[in-house]
Design a protein around this motif. Structure first.
Motif, PDB file in Angstrom:
ATOM      1  N   LYS A   1       0.846  -1.193   0.000  1.00  0.00           N
ATOM      2  CA  LYS A   1       0.000   0.000   0.000  1.00  0.00           C
ATOM      3  C   LYS A   1       0.880   1.241   0.000  1.00  0.00           C
ATOM      4  CE  LYS A   1      -3.954  -2.093   2.182  1.00  0.00           C
ATOM      5  NZ  LYS A   1      -5.001  -1.969   3.177  1.00  0.00           N
ATOM      6  N   ILE A   2       0.726   2.027  -1.056  1.00  0.00           N
ATOM      7  CA  ILE A   2       1.548   3.220  -1.238  1.00  0.00           C
ATOM      8  C   ILE A   2       0.652   4.439  -1.179  1.00  0.00           C
ATOM      9  CG2 ILE A   2       3.061   4.447  -2.826  1.00  0.00           C
ATOM     10  CD1 ILE A   2       3.722   1.661  -4.049  1.00  0.00           C
ATOM     11  N   ASN A   3       0.970   5.365  -0.283  1.00  0.00           N
ATOM     12  CA  ASN A   3       0.253   6.632  -0.174  1.00  0.00           C
ATOM     13  C   ASN A   3       1.258   7.753  -0.367  1.00  0.00           C
ATOM     14  OD1 ASN A   3      -2.576   5.852   0.808  1.00  0.00           O
ATOM     15  ND2 ASN A   3      -1.227   4.717   2.168  1.00  0.00           N
ATOM     16  N   TYR A   4       0.899   8.686  -1.231  1.00  0.00           N
ATOM     17  CA  TYR A   4       1.787   9.794  -1.550  1.00  0.00           C
ATOM     18  C   TYR A   4       1.062  11.087  -1.221  1.00  0.00           C
ATOM     19  CZ  TYR A   4       5.144  12.531  -4.322  1.00  0.00           C
ATOM     20  OH  TYR A   4       6.101  13.414  -4.741  1.00  0.00           O
ATOM     21  N   PHE A   5       1.585  11.828  -0.261  1.00  0.00           N
ATOM     22  CA  PHE A   5       1.006  13.096   0.177  1.00  0.00           C
ATOM     23  C   PHE A   5       1.885  14.213  -0.373  1.00  0.00           C
ATOM     24  CE2 PHE A   5       0.011   9.770   3.145  1.00  0.00           C
ATOM     25  CZ  PHE A   5      -1.352   9.929   3.335  1.00  0.00           C
ATOM     26  N   TYR A   6       1.272  15.166  -1.079  1.00  0.00           N
ATOM     27  CA  TYR A   6       2.052  16.197  -1.751  1.00  0.00           C
ATOM     28  C   TYR A   6       1.349  17.548  -1.695  1.00  0.00           C
ATOM     29  CZ  TYR A   6      -1.268  15.705  -5.585  1.00  0.00           C
ATOM     30  OH  TYR A   6      -2.420  15.681  -6.326  1.00  0.00           O
ATOM     31  N   SER A   7       2.120  18.588  -1.935  1.00  0.00           N
ATOM     32  CA  SER A   7       1.588  19.945  -2.014  1.00  0.00           C
ATOM     33  C   SER A   7       1.229  20.218  -3.474  1.00  0.00           C
ATOM     34  CB  SER A   7       2.642  20.949  -1.546  1.00  0.00           C
ATOM     35  OG  SER A   7       2.237  22.259  -1.885  1.00  0.00           O
TER      36      SER A   7
ATOM     37  N   LEU B   1       6.672  17.994   2.832  1.00  0.00           N
ATOM     38  CA  LEU B   1       6.044  17.352   1.675  1.00  0.00           C
ATOM     39  C   LEU B   1       7.026  17.292   0.518  1.00  0.00           C
ATOM     40  CD1 LEU B   1       2.546  19.025   1.849  1.00  0.00           C
ATOM     41  CD2 LEU B   1       3.106  16.682   2.462  1.00  0.00           C
ATOM     42  N   PRO B   2       6.979  16.288  -0.289  1.00  0.00           N
ATOM     43  CA  PRO B   2       6.053  15.167  -0.271  1.00  0.00           C
ATOM     44  C   PRO B   2       6.434  14.141   0.792  1.00  0.00           C
ATOM     45  CG  PRO B   2       7.590  14.888  -2.072  1.00  0.00           C
ATOM     46  CD  PRO B   2       7.902  16.218  -1.429  1.00  0.00           C
ATOM     47  N   ILE B   3       5.429  13.354   1.167  1.00  0.00           N
ATOM     48  CA  ILE B   3       5.630  12.274   2.136  1.00  0.00           C
ATOM     49  C   ILE B   3       5.163  10.982   1.468  1.00  0.00           C
ATOM     50  CG2 ILE B   3       5.006  11.347   4.399  1.00  0.00           C
ATOM     51  CD1 ILE B   3       4.427  14.285   5.262  1.00  0.00           C
ATOM     52  N   LEU B   4       6.038  10.003   1.440  1.00  0.00           N
ATOM     53  CA  LEU B   4       5.725   8.699   0.864  1.00  0.00           C
ATOM     54  C   LEU B   4       5.548   7.701   1.997  1.00  0.00           C
ATOM     55  CD1 LEU B   4       5.465   6.912  -1.697  1.00  0.00           C
ATOM     56  CD2 LEU B   4       7.950   6.597  -1.582  1.00  0.00           C
ATOM     57  N   VAL B   5       4.352   7.147   2.093  1.00  0.00           N
ATOM     58  CA  VAL B   5       4.030   6.175   3.138  1.00  0.00           C
ATOM     59  C   VAL B   5       3.818   4.819   2.469  1.00  0.00           C
ATOM     60  CG1 VAL B   5       2.385   5.551   4.958  1.00  0.00           C
ATOM     61  CG2 VAL B   5       2.977   7.959   4.581  1.00  0.00           C
ATOM     62  N   VAL B   6       4.520   3.815   2.963  1.00  0.00           N
ATOM     63  CA  VAL B   6       4.411   2.464   2.415  1.00  0.00           C
ATOM     64  C   VAL B   6       4.002   1.526   3.534  1.00  0.00           C
ATOM     65  CG1 VAL B   6       5.638   0.581   1.264  1.00  0.00           C
ATOM     66  CG2 VAL B   6       6.193   2.969   0.701  1.00  0.00           C
ATOM     67  N   ASN B   7       2.884   0.845   3.335  1.00  0.00           N
ATOM     68  CA  ASN B   7       2.355  -0.083   4.342  1.00  0.00           C
ATOM     69  C   ASN B   7       2.269   0.572   5.722  1.00  0.00           C
ATOM     70  OD1 ASN B   7       2.058  -2.060   2.376  1.00  0.00           O
ATOM     71  ND2 ASN B   7       4.065  -2.920   2.782  1.00  0.00           N
TER      72      ASN B   7
ATOM     73  N   VAL C   1       1.565  11.132   9.296  1.00  0.00           N
ATOM     74  CA  VAL C   1       1.728  12.271   8.385  1.00  0.00           C
ATOM     75  C   VAL C   1       1.464  13.571   9.141  1.00  0.00           C
ATOM     76  CG1 VAL C   1       0.836  13.389   6.294  1.00  0.00           C
ATOM     77  CG2 VAL C   1       1.214  10.910   6.329  1.00  0.00           C
ATOM     78  N   GLU C   2       0.430  13.598   9.969  1.00  0.00           N
ATOM     79  CA  GLU C   2       0.135  14.786  10.776  1.00  0.00           C
ATOM     80  C   GLU C   2       1.296  15.133  11.687  1.00  0.00           C
ATOM     81  OE1 GLU C   2      -3.564  14.242  12.855  1.00  0.00           O
ATOM     82  OE2 GLU C   2      -4.755  14.533  11.027  1.00  0.00           O
ATOM     83  N   GLU C   3       1.940  14.119  12.279  1.00  0.00           N
ATOM     84  CA  GLU C   3       3.078  14.365  13.170  1.00  0.00           C
ATOM     85  C   GLU C   3       4.233  15.024  12.418  1.00  0.00           C
ATOM     86  OE1 GLU C   3       4.206  10.718  15.143  1.00  0.00           O
ATOM     87  OE2 GLU C   3       2.155  10.411  15.861  1.00  0.00           O
ATOM     88  N   ILE C   4       4.546  14.534  11.234  1.00  0.00           N
ATOM     89  CA  ILE C   4       5.639  15.119  10.448  1.00  0.00           C
ATOM     90  C   ILE C   4       5.307  16.551  10.072  1.00  0.00           C
ATOM     91  CG2 ILE C   4       6.858  15.013   8.233  1.00  0.00           C
ATOM     92  CD1 ILE C   4       6.684  11.944   8.478  1.00  0.00           C
ATOM     93  N   LEU C   5       4.075  16.796   9.631  1.00  0.00           N
ATOM     94  CA  LEU C   5       3.678  18.150   9.252  1.00  0.00           C
ATOM     95  C   LEU C   5       3.676  19.086  10.456  1.00  0.00           C
ATOM     96  CD1 LEU C   5       0.845  17.370   6.687  1.00  0.00           C
ATOM     97  CD2 LEU C   5       3.162  18.177   6.206  1.00  0.00           C
TER      98      LEU C   5
ATOM     99  N   ASN D   1       3.881   2.987   7.021  1.00  0.00           N
ATOM    100  CA  ASN D   1       5.126   3.497   7.595  1.00  0.00           C
ATOM    101  C   ASN D   1       5.692   4.568   6.674  1.00  0.00           C
ATOM    102  OD1 ASN D   1       5.469   1.657   9.910  1.00  0.00           O
ATOM    103  ND2 ASN D   1       5.647   0.097   8.327  1.00  0.00           N
ATOM    104  N   VAL D   2       6.217   5.626   7.261  1.00  0.00           N
ATOM    105  CA  VAL D   2       6.825   6.678   6.448  1.00  0.00           C
ATOM    106  C   VAL D   2       8.086   6.111   5.823  1.00  0.00           C
ATOM    107  CG1 VAL D   2       7.927   8.943   6.477  1.00  0.00           C
ATOM    108  CG2 VAL D   2       5.864   8.557   7.829  1.00  0.00           C
ATOM    109  N   TYR D   3       8.141   6.164   4.506  1.00  0.00           N
ATOM    110  CA  TYR D   3       9.289   5.651   3.766  1.00  0.00           C
ATOM    111  C   TYR D   3      10.293   6.763   3.467  1.00  0.00           C
ATOM    112  CZ  TYR D   3      11.924   2.958   0.366  1.00  0.00           C
ATOM    113  OH  TYR D   3      12.930   2.313  -0.300  1.00  0.00           O
ATOM    114  N   LYS D   4       9.791   7.893   2.974  1.00  0.00           N
ATOM    115  CA  LYS D   4      10.624   9.065   2.702  1.00  0.00           C
ATOM    116  C   LYS D   4       9.759  10.304   2.813  1.00  0.00           C
ATOM    117  CE  LYS D   4      14.137   7.099  -0.188  1.00  0.00           C
ATOM    118  NZ  LYS D   4      15.471   7.329   0.178  1.00  0.00           N
ATOM    119  N   TYR D   5      10.426  11.412   3.107  1.00  0.00           N
ATOM    120  CA  TYR D   5       9.717  12.692   3.068  1.00  0.00           C
ATOM    121  C   TYR D   5      10.704  13.803   2.801  1.00  0.00           C
ATOM    122  CZ  TYR D   5      11.087  13.627   7.950  1.00  0.00           C
ATOM    123  OH  TYR D   5      11.778  13.848   9.107  1.00  0.00           O
TER     124      TYR D   5
END
Length: 110
Positions: free
Chosen positions: A3-9, A74-80, A62-66, A82-86
């Motif tokens: 599961k890949i979630n990508y949060f971006y501006s 941003l961007p924040i890449l979450v995999v399964n 994601v809220e904690e990082i922001l 877990n934060v993978y990169k940001y």
């Protein structure tokens, strides 16, 4: 399932990154079939535009990082889950690592 979630501006995201994601999403069932055939797994990708005004409904990680780093995280890449990169990272390298595939892109000059 990966599961890949990508949060971006939406104001700062590059068009190339969005095109990379679009190509995965547009590959649909055929892309999933090929990936499963070679990797014996599947993936799910979700993109989420994040604005300073609207940050509710985001995963807690994601809220904690922001909260600690601001919109510059941003961007924040979450995999399964877990934060993978940001922050600043090469999206192609991250996708290659996460999905264990090789990617090549071509950019047309205007």
């Amino acid at each position: 399932m990966i599961k890949i979630n990508y949060f971006y501006s939406p104001e700062k995201e590059s068009e190339i990154n969005l095109e990379i994601w679009k190509s995965f999403i547009d590959s649909g069932e055929e892309g999933q079939r090929i990936y499963k055939e070679y990797n014996n797994d599947t993936y799910e990708i979700q993109l989420k535009a994040v604005t300073e005004v609207e940050q509710s409904g985001l995963p807690a990680i994601v809220e904690e990082i922001l909260a600690s780093s601001g919109m510059g995280a941003l961007p924040i890449l979450v995999v399964n889950n877990n934060v993978y990169k940001y922050g600043s990272f090469l999206l192609i390298d991250a996708i290659e690592d996460v999905l264990d595939i090789g990617l090549s892109i071509q950019v047309e000059e205007e």
